[in-house]
Design a protein around this motif. Structure first.
Motif, PDB file in Angstrom:
ATOM      1  N   PRO A  57       0.819  -1.229   0.000  1.00 41.34           N
ATOM      2  CA  PRO A  57       0.000   0.000   0.000  1.00 41.34           C
ATOM      3  C   PRO A  57       0.850   1.274   0.000  1.00 41.34           C
ATOM      4  O   PRO A  57       0.469   2.281  -0.597  1.00 41.34           O
ATOM      5  CB  PRO A  57      -0.816  -0.120   1.295  1.00 41.34           C
ATOM      6  CG  PRO A  57      -0.854  -1.582   1.583  1.00 41.34           C
ATOM      7  CD  PRO A  57       0.471  -2.100   1.140  1.00 41.34           C
ATOM      8  N   LEU A  58       2.017   1.215   0.656  1.00 41.75           N
ATOM      9  CA  LEU A  58       2.889   2.386   0.678  1.00 41.75           C
ATOM     10  C   LEU A  58       3.540   2.606  -0.680  1.00 41.75           C
ATOM     11  O   LEU A  58       3.719   3.744  -1.114  1.00 41.75           O
ATOM     12  CB  LEU A  58       3.971   2.201   1.748  1.00 41.75           C
ATOM     13  CG  LEU A  58       3.498   2.154   3.203  1.00 41.75           C
ATOM     14  CD1 LEU A  58       4.676   1.899   4.128  1.00 41.75           C
ATOM     15  CD2 LEU A  58       2.785   3.434   3.593  1.00 41.75           C
ATOM     16  N   GLU A  59       3.893   1.509  -1.334  1.00 40.65           N
ATOM     17  CA  GLU A  59       4.528   1.620  -2.646  1.00 40.65           C
ATOM     18  C   GLU A  59       3.591   2.241  -3.675  1.00 40.65           C
ATOM     19  O   GLU A  59       4.040   2.830  -4.661  1.00 40.65           O
ATOM     20  CB  GLU A  59       4.980   0.238  -3.117  1.00 40.65           C
ATOM     21  CG  GLU A  59       6.117  -0.339  -2.275  1.00 40.65           C
ATOM     22  CD  GLU A  59       6.411  -1.780  -2.645  1.00 40.65           C
ATOM     23  OE1 GLU A  59       5.561  -2.402  -3.318  1.00 40.65           O
ATOM     24  OE2 GLU A  59       7.483  -2.280  -2.255  1.00 40.65           O
ATOM     25  N   ALA A  60       2.279   2.134  -3.409  1.00 44.25           N
ATOM     26  CA  ALA A  60       1.303   2.699  -4.341  1.00 44.25           C
ATOM     27  C   ALA A  60       1.142   4.204  -4.172  1.00 44.25           C
ATOM     28  O   ALA A  60       0.514   4.867  -4.994  1.00 44.25           O
ATOM     29  CB  ALA A  60      -0.050   2.013  -4.145  1.00 44.25           C
ATOM     30  N   ILE A  61       1.723   4.743  -3.085  1.00 41.83           N
ATOM     31  CA  ILE A  61       1.628   6.185  -2.824  1.00 41.83           C
ATOM     32  C   ILE A  61       2.866   6.871  -3.396  1.00 41.83           C
ATOM     33  O   ILE A  61       3.998   6.550  -3.018  1.00 41.83           O
ATOM     34  CB  ILE A  61       1.517   6.472  -1.322  1.00 41.83           C
ATOM     35  CG1 ILE A  61       0.297   5.749  -0.733  1.00 41.83           C
ATOM     36  CG2 ILE A  61       1.424   7.968  -1.066  1.00 41.83           C
ATOM     37  CD1 ILE A  61       0.206   5.861   0.776  1.00 41.83           C
ATOM     38  N   ALA A  87       6.120   8.169  -1.275  1.00 40.76           N
ATOM     39  CA  ALA A  87       6.119   7.613   0.078  1.00 40.76           C
ATOM     40  C   ALA A  87       7.457   6.943   0.374  1.00 40.76           C
ATOM     41  O   ALA A  87       8.053   6.282  -0.480  1.00 40.76           O
ATOM     42  CB  ALA A  87       4.984   6.609   0.237  1.00 40.76           C
TER      43      ALA A  87
END
Length: 207
Positions: free
Chosen positions: A78-82, A85
């Motif tokens: 989920p962080l990699e999708a931001i 980030a």
């Protein structure tokens, strides 16, 4: 008849005097109670505002995710999708740290903090000698907080032993942005790299 009226008047006056005293006492108690409530509310608001204004520095990041077990594969998806980030994967593990040798061995229950050089994102980790964690931490070095240095009777440049690994003290941390004063911790921190942790041969079951 006049005497009765006089007697009743005196009785009424006595009772009113006692009532006035009780009334005054009640008013004082009420005033103290209201003042205490107002003071507590003001202190609570001040504490809350302080936490809000310094939350990032107190955490060292925007968000902290903690787990008593190793995080599963793909936890960072989920962080990699931001866009933009960044994150730090850190381990905390209680461990006995030693200094000296022979009859001069000193032991300390410390909290190993295994982290990469990007820590922290917010706040400042004040080091002595002055520098940054990225320069101080290597796979054969460690950074100790001042409390650990005092209890182990060591200084920068000395060697400590963590598990199977001898680590040179590269610097002393005098300020930790994500450690709140007054909170209960297992022990003073010892900062080390994942490589140094691997050399120590320690299990990460409790990480």
């Amino acid at each position: 008849e006049f005497r009765r009226v006089l007697f009743r008047s005196r009785q009424t006056l006595r009772e009113s005097r006692g009532g006035l005293g009780r009334l005054a006492f009640s008013i004082v108690c009420l005033a103290i109670g209201v003042s205490a409530v107002v003071a507590i509310a003001a202190l609570s608001n001040s504490f809350e505002n302080g936490i809000r204004s310094n939350a990032k520095e107190m955490l060292g990041a925007d968000i902290v995710v903690r787990s008593g077990r190793p995080l599963p594969a793909g936890w960072a998806a989920p962080l990699e999708a931001i866009a933009g980030a960044k994150w730090i994967y850190a381990r905390e593990q209680p461990q006995i740290v030693q200094s000296g040798d022979g009859a001069q061995v000193r032991s300390l229950l410390a909290e190993l903090f295994i982290v990469d050089a990007q820590y922290p994102y917010y706040g400042t980790l004040a080091l002595e000698p002055a520098g940054v964690l990225a320069d101080a931490l290597r796979d054969d070095t460690a950074v100790l907080v001042a409390d650990a240095v005092a209890k182990l009777d060591v200084k920068a440049g000395d060697t400590i032993r963590v598990g199977n690994a001898p680590l040179r003290i590269a610097a002393i941390a005098n300020n930790e942005p994500d450690r709140i004063t007054g909170m209960l911790y297992i022990g003073p921190r010892v900062y080390m790299t994942p490589g140094a942790f691997a050399k120590a041969g320690l299990s990460d079951i409790n990480a």
